[in-house]
Design an enzyme around this catalytic site. Sequence first.
Site, PDB file in Angstrom:
ATOM      1  N   ASP A 116       0.833  -1.205   0.000  1.00  0.00           N
ATOM      2  CA  ASP A 116       0.000   0.000   0.000  1.00  0.00           C
ATOM      3  C   ASP A 116       0.869   1.256   0.000  1.00  0.00           C
ATOM      4  O   ASP A 116       1.423   1.618   1.036  1.00  0.00           O
ATOM      5  CB  ASP A 116      -0.887  -0.054   1.258  1.00  0.00           C
ATOM      6  N   SER A 280      -1.224  16.698 -11.443  1.00  0.00           N
ATOM      7  CA  SER A 280      -1.470  16.457 -12.860  1.00  0.00           C
ATOM      8  C   SER A 280      -1.982  17.768 -13.467  1.00  0.00           C
ATOM      9  O   SER A 280      -2.830  18.425 -12.883  1.00  0.00           O
ATOM     10  CB  SER A 280      -2.516  15.345 -13.020  1.00  0.00           C
TER      11      SER A 280
END
Length: 412
Positions: A116, A280
Site C-alpha cells: 500500500d 497532474s
Amino acid sequence: MRLFPVFLTAAFASTGIAAAIPGHVDTSPGNKGTASLVQVRNPNFEFRHGPLALAKAYKKFGAPIPEDLRAVIARFRRTPKRDFGSVSTDPEKHDVEYLTPISIGTPPQDLIVDFDTGSSDLWVFSTEMAASDIKGQTVYDPSNSSTSQILQGSTWEITYGDGSSSSGDVYIDTVTIGNLTVPNQAVEAAKKVSSEFTEDPNNDGLLGLGFTSINTVQPTPQNTFFDNIKESLDARLFTADLKHGAPGSYNFGYIDPAAYIGNISWTPVDNSQGFWGFTSPGYAVGTGAFRNHSMTGIADTGTTLLLLPKSVVSAYYKEIQGAEYDSDQGGYVFPCSPTPPDFVFGVNNGIVTVPGDMVSYAPVDTANQNCFGGIQRDTGIGFSIFGDVALKTSFVVFDAGGLQLGWAAKNL
Ligand SMILES: *[C@@H]1O[C@H](CO)[C@@H](O)[C@H](O)[C@H]1NC(C)=O
Ligand SMILES: *[C@@H]1O[C@H](CO)[C@@H](O)[C@H](O)[C@H]1NC(C)=O
Ligand SMILES: *[C@@H]1O[C@H](CO)[C@@H](O)[C@H](O)[C@H]1NC(C)=O
Ligand SMILES: *[C@@H]1O[C@H](CO)[C@@H](O)[C@H](O)[C@H]1NC(C)=O
C-alpha cells in the site's frame, strides 16, 4: 496451511541501469541489490463491488461517507448471502484482489499482505489477537521467532474514517521480501483489527510503502521496509506494474526497460503529507482536447478506484450517454455497453490513458446492464487519489532518491 503459487525472482543488476534512464534517477553507490516480486491472486476475492471500493477509499482518508453510499453498503451487509450472477457470496469477499508474499522472523513465517503506497505501517495479524478475530489468516507469532524482540513501550493504531481501527504493539524482527532482507524491521503486531480485515481470511496485513513521516508507531515512528532497504538498492526506488485481471509485480532497486514502452514521464513528488503526491496538469475525455485543470493527488496502490475533483468527474460522464450519478449506488453509473470513452490525464508533459474498458469497474446488476464507474469523486478527501484504475494502465516508478514519480505506457 495455505498453498499459493508463489513466484519470486530477483535480478542483481550489474551496471548502467540508471545511466540508461532519461529522468535523472539517483543511484546509491555501488551495485548492491534489486528484487522483483509477483503478486498472488487473493483466492477469497469473488467479484468487484464498486460502492464498497469507493467507501473503503473514503474511510481510509478520513472523509465522511456520503449518506447514499452509506445506505448502499448497509443494504449490502444486511444480506449475508446473496446471489450475484451465478455466485453466492459473503458480503466482504471483494476487497483486495491481489496480495504479495513476505516473510517475517527466524525461521521465516510466510504471510500474504497488501502493498500500500498510501500508508506507512507494516502491520500483520498476530498471535496477540483474540482467537475469535482470526478467521483463517496466517498470524505472526513473535514467540516462535528467534530474532524477534519487543520494542518496549511502543504501540501503533490506524483509525479509519468510520471510527474503526486496527492497533497493537511492535516487534523488531527480520523481514524478507523477494530477495531483500531487513534484519531490524519494525513489525507491528495486531492485537485488534477492524472488521473489514477480519473478514478476509487471505489478507494477513498491510505493507506500507508511503513515507515514514506518517508511520503511526508511538512514541517513535518507525521506518518503513523501503526506507530501511533503500540504501542497499542499486537505485532508491521501486516500481509498480499492476495489471488488469492478472497478478502484477513490484520491483525494488531498478527500472526494468522491458516493462514499459516509450518514455517515462517524470513529475516531482510532494511528500509533505507522507504520500506520493503529485500534480497532474489536466485531462482529456476520449479523443477530445486536453483541458488544463490542475489536479493534486497521490499515487495509491491501496485504493482501487480513480478519485478526481467533482468537476472533472462530471465532465467525463457528460460524454457518456446514459451516465448519471445514481444515489442508489452512491456513485456514477453508466450502461456497460458500449465501451465508454478513454480518460486521459497529464503527467508533466506526458499523458496517461485509462482505456474506457478499465473505467467500467463492475456491473451493478445481475444482467450486467449498468456499470459502476472506476472514476468517482474525491469529495471530502482533500486531494485526488490515483488508485489502481489509473496505476494498472501504466508502469509506475516511485523514486525516493529523486523524489519523483515516473509514469510510462506498457502493453496492456
Ligand atoms: C537472490 O539473489 C541471488 C543473487 O545474490 C540470486 O542468485 C537468487 O536467484 C535470488 N533469489 C531469488 C529467489 O530470486
Ligand atoms: C514454530 O515454528 C516451527 C518451525 O517453523 C513450527 O514447526 C511450529 O509449528 C511453530 N509453532 C507454532 C506454535 O506456530
Ligand atoms: C522520448 O524522448 C526522446 C528524448 O527526449 C525523444 O527524442 C523521443 O521522441 C521520445 N519518444 C517518445 C515515444 O515520445
Ligand atoms: C494549457 O497549458 C499549457 C501549458 O502550461 C499552455 O501552453 C496552454 O496555452 C494552455 N491552454 C489553454 C487553453 O489555456
